[in-house]
Design a protein around this motif. Structure first.
Motif, short mmCIF file in Angstrom:
data_model
loop_
_atom_site.label_atom_id
_atom_site.label_comp_id
_atom_site.label_asym_id
_atom_site.label_seq_id
_atom_site.Cartn_x
_atom_site.Cartn_y
_atom_site.Cartn_z
N GLY A 1 0.83 -1.22 -0.06
CA GLY A 1 0.02 -0.11 0.09
C GLY A 1 0.86 1.45 0.08
O GLY A 1 2.01 1.40 -0.23
N ASP A 2 0.09 2.37 0.08
CA ASP A 2 0.60 3.75 0.01
C ASP A 2 1.02 3.85 -1.45
O ASP A 2 2.46 4.04 -1.50
N PHE A 3 0.49 3.53 -2.50
CA PHE A 3 0.86 3.67 -3.93
C PHE A 3 0.89 5.45 -4.18
O PHE A 3 1.60 5.56 -4.96
N GLU B 1 -4.13 8.91 -3.20
CA GLU B 1 -5.05 8.17 -4.27
C GLU B 1 -4.67 8.39 -5.53
O GLU B 1 -5.57 9.03 -6.59
N SER B 2 -3.48 7.84 -5.93
CA SER B 2 -2.90 7.97 -7.26
C SER B 2 -3.41 6.93 -8.06
O SER B 2 -2.84 5.81 -8.16
N VAL C 1 -1.84 3.15 -9.55
CA VAL C 1 -2.47 1.98 -9.07
C VAL C 1 -2.92 1.21 -10.54
O VAL C 1 -2.82 0.01 -10.36
N MET D 1 -4.41 -1.50 0.72
CA MET D 1 -4.40 -0.25 0.40
C MET D 1 -3.65 0.47 1.89
O MET D 1 -4.13 -0.05 2.81
N ASP E 1 -3.59 6.04 0.29
CA ASP E 1 -4.67 5.65 -0.51
C ASP E 1 -5.92 6.31 -0.33
O ASP E 1 -6.79 6.06 -1.10
N GLN F 1 -9.49 3.07 -7.40
CA GLN F 1 -8.32 2.20 -7.03
C GLN F 1 -8.71 0.78 -6.57
O GLN F 1 -8.24 -0.19 -7.21
N HIS G 1 -6.86 -7.11 -4.48
CA HIS G 1 -6.86 -6.36 -3.26
C HIS G 1 -7.44 -7.23 -2.09
O HIS G 1 -8.62 -7.63 -2.10
N HIS H 1 -1.16 -2.88 5.75
CA HIS H 1 -0.30 -1.62 5.61
C HIS H 1 0.55 -1.37 6.63
O HIS H 1 1.70 -1.11 6.69
#
Length: 303
Positions: free
Chosen positions: A38-40, A43-44, A48, A62, A66, A92, A100, A167
């Protein structure tokens, strides 16, 4: 009898640093299963999207970033988009689909294991945070209800061997600021692990599940209170489970004019972790540096 050897890649907090070359690097390393913690990005969605297209078997969960513009009043006030017209958190989740595993599971029968995810979008710690977000998204209002959701997934796994991903890591890995989930901001010290994650691991063991490996991120390897050491990446509990904090951030850097990218590579042999390494690869996917994080002792392997 030939041992089953599986090569895992635990991919720590991406924070927008994921490229098409990363999938090529995983293939060059011969990775069998990629675990994204997680921490892509904030909210990118496009990052993702790239990760969702990775053709290597994968599971993901996530992180708090995120849901950066959705989970808090502060985030919604700073949001660069209109939440009445767009839901980037859901976008995402839709992109990742079954990959996920937050509050879910994914079976990998070829590897004789299942992957179970803890609470998605975790901020860590022993206080239940962002009640409205978790209620609206997952219908949970407490740590106990969160444990129940994780255990629902555990009970449905096809394999008795489970890899857990989260996460943030579970509570119980130490309360020093240098520990895998230790609090490295003022006031210094304290266990910032997730209690529901820890309870779910304990309950899964009671069901007879084997848990050789748990991986997570969130708490970066670099520490805020000191530059003389890094966060302890590995913890091994009395049951022999290996816990890995994979958050070596930033995961892509430039050094001496060349780009380097990192992966935590874990070897499983017949369901036992035998080695974990932090690798930095150059542009040709050759190892620029390697840190052995864990190596099973010969006596343990025999036992």
């Amino acid at each position: 009898m030939v041992k089953q050897t599986i090569k895992l890649a635990a991919i720590g907090d991406v924070h927008d640093r994921w490229e098409a070359e990363d999938e090529a690097a995983l293939k060059a390393l011969g990775v069998d299963l990629a675990l994204f913690v997680g921490d892509f990005g904030n909210e990118s969605v496009e990052i993702v999207r790239l990760i969702s297209q990775v053709q290597i078997p994968k599971a993901a969960i996530m992180g708090n970033h995120d849901a950066w513009y959705s989970a808090t009043d502060w985030g919604r006030q700073k949001s660069p988009y209109d939440h009445r017209k767009e839901d980037r958190v859901q976008q995402q989740l839709d992109l990742l689909g079954e990959a996920h595993v937050g509050y879910g599971k994914l079976d990998f029968p070829n590897f004789n294991l299942s992957v179970v995810g803890s609470r998605p979008f975790s901020w860590g710690g022993s206080k239940w945070k962002y009640e409205q977000f978790h209620h609206e998204r997952f219908g949970v209002e407490s740590f106990d209800e969160s444990v129940n959701l994780i255990m629902n997934a555990v009970e449905q796994t096809a394999s008795d061997t489970i890899l857990f991903i989260g996460h943030n890591g579970p509570k119980g890995l130490g309360d020093r600021p240098e520990d895998p989930c230790g609090k490295d901001w003022q006031p210094i010290g304290g266990d910032h692990g997730d209690p529901d994650f820890a309870d779910a691991i304990a309950q899964a063991r009671q069901l007879g599940k084997k848990i050789p490996f748990v991986t997570f991120g969130h708490m970066h390897h670099t520490l805020r209170h000191t530059q003389t050491e890094l966060r302890r990446a590995i913890h091994v509990d009395t049951a022999g489970t290996v816990y890995l904090n994979a958050a070596s951030v930033p995961r892509i850097i430039k050094q001496d004019g060349q780009k380097l990218r990192n992966f935590s590579i874990v070897t499983l042999e017949d369901g036992i972790v035998t080695q974990a390494e932090l690798l930095w690869l150059d542009a040709n996917f050759k190892t620029a540096s390697k840190t052995v994080l864990y190596q099973i002792q010969e006596a343990e392997a025999i036992a």
